[in-house]
Design a protein around this motif. Structure first.
Motif, PDB file in Angstrom:
ATOM      1  N   GLU A 111     -50.623  35.071  40.233  1.00 53.75           N
ATOM      2  CA  GLU A 111     -49.884  34.387  39.180  1.00 53.75           C
ATOM      3  C   GLU A 111     -48.863  33.443  39.798  1.00 53.75           C
ATOM      4  N   ILE A 112     -48.891  32.200  39.367  1.00 55.71           N
ATOM      5  CA  ILE A 112     -47.889  31.215  39.790  1.00 55.71           C
ATOM      6  C   ILE A 112     -47.032  30.921  38.568  1.00 55.71           C
ATOM      7  N   ASN A 113     -45.797  31.390  38.593  1.00 54.83           N
ATOM      8  CA  ASN A 113     -44.874  31.173  37.481  1.00 54.83           C
ATOM      9  C   ASN A 113     -44.030  29.941  37.774  1.00 54.83           C
ATOM     10  N   GLY A 114     -44.229  28.881  36.991  1.00 49.58           N
ATOM     11  CA  GLY A 114     -43.515  27.641  37.257  1.00 49.58           C
ATOM     12  C   GLY A 114     -44.025  26.993  38.539  1.00 49.58           C
ATOM     13  N   LEU A 115     -43.202  26.164  39.125  1.00 49.57           N
ATOM     14  CA  LEU A 115     -43.557  25.509  40.379  1.00 49.57           C
ATOM     15  C   LEU A 115     -42.513  25.868  41.434  1.00 49.57           C
ATOM     16  N   PRO A 116     -42.862  26.732  42.378  1.00 53.47           N
ATOM     17  CA  PRO A 116     -41.922  27.082  43.445  1.00 53.47           C
ATOM     18  C   PRO A 116     -41.521  25.868  44.271  1.00 53.47           C
ATOM     19  N   ASP A 117     -40.416  25.994  44.955  1.00 55.09           N
ATOM     20  CA  ASP A 117     -39.871  24.895  45.752  1.00 55.09           C
ATOM     21  C   ASP A 117     -40.911  24.349  46.714  1.00 55.09           C
ATOM     22  N   ALA A 118     -41.079  23.042  46.706  1.00 52.83           N
ATOM     23  CA  ALA A 118     -42.125  22.387  47.494  1.00 52.83           C
ATOM     24  C   ALA A 118     -41.844  22.390  48.988  1.00 52.83           C
ATOM     25  N   ARG A 119     -40.640  22.788  49.386  1.00 55.97           N
ATOM     26  CA  ARG A 119     -40.344  22.810  50.818  1.00 55.97           C
ATOM     27  C   ARG A 119     -41.041  23.969  51.538  1.00 55.97           C
ATOM     28  N   ILE A 120     -41.558  24.911  50.766  1.00 57.01           N
ATOM     29  CA  ILE A 120     -42.320  26.018  51.349  1.00 57.01           C
ATOM     30  C   ILE A 120     -43.776  25.870  50.930  1.00 57.01           C
ATOM     31  N   ALA A 121     -44.664  25.716  51.904  1.00 59.32           N
ATOM     32  CA  ALA A 121     -46.086  25.622  51.606  1.00 59.32           C
ATOM     33  C   ALA A 121     -46.628  27.011  51.275  1.00 59.32           C
ATOM     34  N   ILE A 122     -47.445  27.089  50.207  1.00 51.99           N
ATOM     35  CA  ILE A 122     -48.012  28.363  49.776  1.00 51.99           C
ATOM     36  C   ILE A 122     -49.533  28.250  49.786  1.00 51.99           C
TER      37      ILE A 122
END
Length: 520
Positions: free
Chosen positions: A444-455
């Motif tokens: 589950e991806i809730n919202g958009l996590p900070d783009a400075r960390i690649a997932i």
């Protein structure tokens, strides 16, 4: 010059014949040197190191092991073994409790092809056994007990031509050994193994960790053991150097605690010769036991255990690392250090006592800084594995520059059980990889996590569900879902990149995870 550098016979040659065994008198004590053949000329030591040659060459009084009486009821040899360096003999007492004899002297030439073992390269490898302190393992129990770390309890002794050796007599008689408990099976009477009724190998434990989240390692206890390793300068801590005490818990799970074994590479002294200094610069995992633990050396010091560290410490925070380091620093008092060194024969203490006292004190005081560096190295690129059972991975923003990851056990018809969680900060972490391994997992991806960390999300085996709670969001970010196209349900927006891939055997399933740990 070539003769001096490569052929150890050029100066103070090691004897080709083994030294005659000492005469064993009625008092059952002999005078014996651990390795008189490591004495070398000044020229040889200039190029190939002073190491612990004096300690190896100094005779000390040693008790004689009589296998029939060394423990009540005696010991019976059952199996020869050992690595490429140490010669081991497994023994069992009348109650089935296992012990092991481990040779004090080593021989790394067994790792070479037979044609090289007796040549210049072989002689040089054998000579470098002197980088190991012959009596280093014997000070560890006192230190480990104070630190709260499990440990074996080695006893030094000389094994003569004992008839009780039976068929092993030819290969094992007339040598110096340490005798210690073998951490395996039922150790409910051994306090230094946690009195666990089931001690298991790393192969068995990691197989269980991959199979089910109902098995888990006590991460703080493992971290305490790893920081203790660094304090001792013990850089050879790969998976097979550990056993695991298991403890059933009231919630029907099994908790594992680490039992370090084999302290052969603690107190390593390698870089005090011209050539060995150069080799140590190239082979940065060959870390010497100096007064100071250089932070730039922490990566090399922990390279052998890196796959384990990344898996087993993944849910611990920087604060957890600091607390464990502070606890160790407070427990390892000057008095504990002094007491540990008193187990040495006086002849050895006269050579090493002052040096070790100074080094252990200084290295102890550096543990908080070392723990910070250790955390920094592990936090840079994070890998979070699931198991072969269903899990639910939840990824969500946790503030500016922060991402929270939670992992749950997804048991059918039951409320999800939290396995672990951690908040990652972009100051420390540049990438997070989630591995579903087996089972029908949910990401589950809730919202958009900070783009400075690649997932990066790897589905693994099973029919998984990958969904985004706000699929309409299109803000550019760095989330990639690797889809093996084996029946997955993918419900994500354009902000998440979906990339087809063919799973690699060493990365994305349970068997691959064991391969990663050199255990399959």
């Amino acid at each position: 010059m070539l003769c001096t550098l490569l052929d150890t016979s050029c100066a103070s040659p090691a004897p080709k014949e083994a030294l005659a065994p000492p005469t064993i008198g009625p008092d059952s004590v002999v005078e014996v040197a651990a390795g008189a053949h490591y004495a070398r000329s000044r020229t040889h030591k200039f190029f190939w190191g002073r190491h612990y040659r004096k300690e190896w060459a100094t005779p000390v009084p040693v008790r004689v092991f009589n296998l029939s009486t060394v423990v009540p009821g005696g010991l019976t040899p059952v199996q020869a073994g050992g690595s490429f360096q140490t010669k081991n003999l497994r023994l069992v007492d009348r109650n089935g409790v296992e012990y092991v004899l481990r040779s004090v002297d080593k021989d790394a030439t067994k790792a070479l092809p037979p044609r090289l073992q007796n040549g210049p390269i072989g002689r040089l490898m054998k000579d470098q056994t002197s980088v190991i302190h012959p009596y280093g393992a014997f000070i560890v129990p006192v230190l480990a007990q104070a630190a709260g770390v499990y440990h074996t309890n080695p006893i030094l002794g000389y094994l003569g031509d004992d008839p009780a050796l039976g068929k092993f007599r030819k290969d094992y008689a007339n040598a110096l050994y340490l005798l210690e408990e073998r951490p395996d099976g039922d150790q409910s009477t051994v306090r230094s193994f946690g009195q666990s009724a089931k001690v298991q190998s790393s192969r068995k434990v990691f197989t269980n960790l991959v199979a089910s989240s109902r098995y888990h390692v006590d991460a703080r206890q493992y971290l305490r053991s790893r920081l203790f390793d660094m304090w001792l300068g013990d850089w050879s801590r790969r998976e097979d150097q550990w056993r695991w005490a298991s403890f059933p818990t009231p919630d029907s799970t099994v908790r594992y605690q680490a039992i370090p074994r084999d302290r052969d590479h603690a107190f390593f002294k390698f870089d005090d010769g011209l050539m060995t200094h150069i080799i140590g610069w190239i082979k940065s995992n060959y870390q010497s036991f100096h007064k100071n633990i250089r932070l730039s050396d922490v990566e090399g010091l922990n390279r052998a255990a890196r796959p384990m560290d990344k898996s087993l410490l993944v849910y611990l925070s920087a604060e957890d690392f600091r607390k464990v380091a502070d606890s160790l620093r407070q427990r390892l008092t000057d008095d504990i250090i002094r007491r540990s060194l008193q187990v040495w024969p006086p002849e050895i203490y006269a050579l090493s006592g002052e040096e070790f006292t100074e080094k252990l004190r200084h290295r102890r005081d550096q543990l908080p800084a070392v723990a910070d560096k250790f955390y920094e190295l592990l936090a840079r690129d994070v890998e979070i594995p699931g198991t072969d059972e269903p899990e639910r991975f939840v990824v969500e923003p946790a503030g500016a520059g922060q991402v929270r990851v939670r992992v749950y056990r997804a048991t059918p018809n039951q409320s999800p059980t939290l396995i672990g969680q951690r908040v990652f900060n972009a100051r420390d972490t540049r990438s997070i990889k989630l591995f579903g391994l087996g089972g029908n997992d949910v990401f589950e991806i809730n919202g958009l996590p900070d783009a400075r960390i690649a997932i990066h999300i790897y589905d693994g085996a099973g029919q998984d569900t990958i969904r985004q709670q706000q699929p309409q969001a299109t803000t550019s970010n760095r989330i990639v879902m690797y889809n093996s196209n084996d029946g997955n349900t993918v419900e994500v927006g354009k902000a998440i990149k979906v990339q087809d891939y063919q799973p690699a055997a060493n990365e994305f399933d349970g068997t691959g995870w064991l391969l990663r740990h050199r255990l399959y």
